[in-house]
Enzyme design. Sequence first.
Site, PDB file in Angstrom:
ATOM      1  N   GLY A 143     -21.666  28.068  33.184  1.00 52.29           N
ATOM      2  CA  GLY A 143     -21.435  29.089  32.433  1.00 52.29           C
ATOM      3  C   GLY A 143     -21.824  28.456  30.837  1.00 52.29           C
ATOM      4  O   GLY A 143     -21.637  27.252  30.603  1.00 52.29           O
ATOM      5  N   GLU A 144     -21.609  29.478  29.841  1.00 50.37           N
ATOM      6  CA  GLU A 144     -21.535  29.071  28.427  1.00 50.37           C
ATOM      7  C   GLU A 144     -20.547  29.438  27.786  1.00 50.37           C
ATOM      8  O   GLU A 144     -19.865  30.578  27.551  1.00 50.37           O
ATOM      9  CB  GLU A 144     -22.879  30.033  27.568  1.00 50.37           C
ATOM     10  CG  GLU A 144     -22.991  30.127  26.271  1.00 50.37           C
ATOM     11  CD  GLU A 144     -22.804  28.631  25.564  1.00 50.37           C
ATOM     12  OE1 GLU A 144     -23.637  27.993  25.771  1.00 50.37           O
ATOM     13  OE2 GLU A 144     -21.972  28.416  24.815  1.00 50.37           O
ATOM     14  N   LEU A 204     -29.278  20.303  22.843  1.00 46.53           N
ATOM     15  CA  LEU A 204     -30.374  20.483  21.959  1.00 46.53           C
ATOM     16  C   LEU A 204     -31.662  20.602  22.900  1.00 46.53           C
ATOM     17  O   LEU A 204     -32.375  21.405  22.751  1.00 46.53           O
ATOM     18  CB  LEU A 204     -30.265  19.625  20.948  1.00 46.53           C
ATOM     19  CG  LEU A 204     -31.205  19.682  19.844  1.00 46.53           C
ATOM     20  CD1 LEU A 204     -30.949  20.972  19.065  1.00 46.53           C
ATOM     21  CD2 LEU A 204     -31.407  18.556  18.883  1.00 46.53           C
ATOM     22  N   HIS A 205     -31.882  19.455  23.581  1.00 40.07           N
ATOM     23  CA  HIS A 205     -33.157  19.247  24.398  1.00 40.07           C
ATOM     24  C   HIS A 205     -34.253  19.355  23.907  1.00 40.07           C
ATOM     25  O   HIS A 205     -35.250  19.052  24.486  1.00 40.07           O
ATOM     26  CB  HIS A 205     -32.900  20.272  25.555  1.00 40.07           C
ATOM     27  CG  HIS A 205     -31.538  20.349  26.252  1.00 40.07           C
ATOM     28  ND1 HIS A 205     -30.847  19.325  26.340  1.00 40.07           N
ATOM     29  CD2 HIS A 205     -30.820  21.528  26.873  1.00 40.07           C
ATOM     30  CE1 HIS A 205     -29.672  19.535  26.919  1.00 40.07           C
ATOM     31  NE2 HIS A 205     -29.744  20.823  27.545  1.00 40.07           N
ATOM     32  N   CYS A 240     -15.065  17.942  34.308  1.00 41.09           N
ATOM     33  CA  CYS A 240     -16.154  18.900  33.950  1.00 41.09           C
ATOM     34  C   CYS A 240     -15.643  20.158  34.628  1.00 41.09           C
ATOM     35  O   CYS A 240     -15.602  20.254  35.771  1.00 41.09           O
ATOM     36  CB  CYS A 240     -17.384  18.462  34.261  1.00 41.09           C
ATOM     37  SG  CYS A 240     -18.752  19.496  33.841  1.00 41.09           S
ATOM     38  N   CYS A 282     -24.868  20.947  36.985  1.00 41.61           N
ATOM     39  CA  CYS A 282     -24.201  22.412  37.387  1.00 41.61           C
ATOM     40  C   CYS A 282     -25.181  23.474  38.165  1.00 41.61           C
ATOM     41  O   CYS A 282     -26.249  23.457  37.957  1.00 41.61           O
ATOM     42  CB  CYS A 282     -23.748  22.802  36.080  1.00 41.61           C
ATOM     43  SG  CYS A 282     -25.060  23.297  35.039  1.00 41.61           S
ATOM     44  N   ASN A 311     -32.198  16.404  36.154  1.00 42.83           N
ATOM     45  CA  ASN A 311     -31.609  16.191  37.661  1.00 42.83           C
ATOM     46  C   ASN A 311     -32.529  17.342  38.455  1.00 42.83           C
ATOM     47  O   ASN A 311     -32.208  18.539  38.386  1.00 42.83           O
ATOM     48  CB  ASN A 311     -30.266  16.373  37.836  1.00 42.83           C
ATOM     49  CG  ASN A 311     -29.693  16.067  39.406  1.00 42.83           C
ATOM     50  OD1 ASN A 311     -30.349  14.992  39.721  1.00 42.83           O
ATOM     51  ND2 ASN A 311     -28.952  16.861  40.027  1.00 42.83           N
ATOM     52  N   CYS A 313     -32.108  25.271  34.157  1.00 46.33           N
ATOM     53  CA  CYS A 313     -30.824  25.017  34.693  1.00 46.33           C
ATOM     54  C   CYS A 313     -30.566  26.164  36.155  1.00 46.33           C
ATOM     55  O   CYS A 313     -30.898  27.376  35.987  1.00 46.33           O
ATOM     56  CB  CYS A 313     -29.824  25.503  33.892  1.00 46.33           C
ATOM     57  SG  CYS A 313     -28.356  25.721  34.319  1.00 46.33           S
TER      58      CYS A 313
END
Length: 361
Positions: free
Chosen positions: A171-172, A227-228, A114, A345, A302, A128
Amino acid sequence: MEKVNILDFSKEELAKKIKPSFRAKQIYQWIYHKYINSFEEMKNLPKDMRENLEKNYILNPLKFVKVEVSSDESKKYLFALHDGYTVEAVLLPMKKEEIDEKGKLVHHTKYTICISSQVGCKIGCSFCLTAKEGFKRNLTPGEITAQVLEIKKDNNIAQERRVNIVYMGMGEPLDNLDNVAKAVKIFADLDGLCISPRRQTISTSGLSNQIAKLGKMDLGILLAISLHAVDDELRQKLMPINKAYNIESIINAVKAFPIDTRKRVMFEYLVMQNVNDDIKSAKKLVKLLHGIKSKVNLIYFNPHIGSEFQRPSRNSVVAFQQYLVDHGVLCTIRQSKGLDISAACGQLKEKTDKELQNDNS
Ligand code: SAH
Ligand code: SF4
């Protein structure tokens, strides 16, 4: 002249820079197949060429800052970049059992790595940790590929072993599309890390216009959508980007995306207690995904210090999954790898920053 990162160049670009050009292939193989750590070791290159390379190029753009090993053997790396910023990457080994052609049970390990695509992130999702530090800068193609190269080296993963890549670190990726697209191609080079685009999954918070752009590039990669939430009101609260690109625009972009007919688009659904873990949401999700060859991956939220959300109960996640499966939607629950290390992350980075502050105080 300042040295440049040699990993930033595709083999074709390197061939244009280096005379004679056929040396580019050899250089690639030394770096990505033989894992050398200095130009000096490139024994089939003339001495003056090695010296020139040494003068002009950086070979190791990342420094190890910290490694955490989890009891399930996943390993989380914190790397420092040349300007002192840090990014995370995680090695996720998965033990598989298979019956071979002779009917014997064989064990082998599959690796997924990852990786991060930016230092920080502009998108600002409320759950996040990466979002908290804001955006610092994009990673270059070579800083993206170096994460995999260093992890392969550090774990003695032989060149020919297959690894999968997920762009699910910090990051995106679609906010750094050009560099990520270049990394996808550099990864795929047969004289390089030899990781086919079909083994690379780009995860995005849903930048619909960029999904369309990525689709036009036709790289052959796999797509994952974070999506979430299934209605715009909630999604907007969790992910402010939803104001610019709502759920409908994402679904339309996914429907237009070129995907290998044997593969599926992954929808990630971060389950948060009493926020989005109810069966009504599962029902809406089934409707939304109608007509899309998809697979849902449920992720346990998390928790981290200061986060307003809670980890969902196992029962609610299993019930959510069961509903989807009963209604014909493929759905898995992500094994929470590395929960005992700093899993999601941004968390290893935050921990290390705090430790450094404590050390300094
Ligand atoms: N920016 C991209 C890729 C990086 S984030 C994206 O958002 O898709 C990778 C995944 O980690 C996303 O699905 C994100 O929602 C998830 N994630 C972020 N914070 C998390 C947390 N605290 N617990 C579990 N997953 C988290
Ligand atoms: Fe950025 Fe992804 Fe974190 Fe959202 S979840 S802030 S898009 S890294």
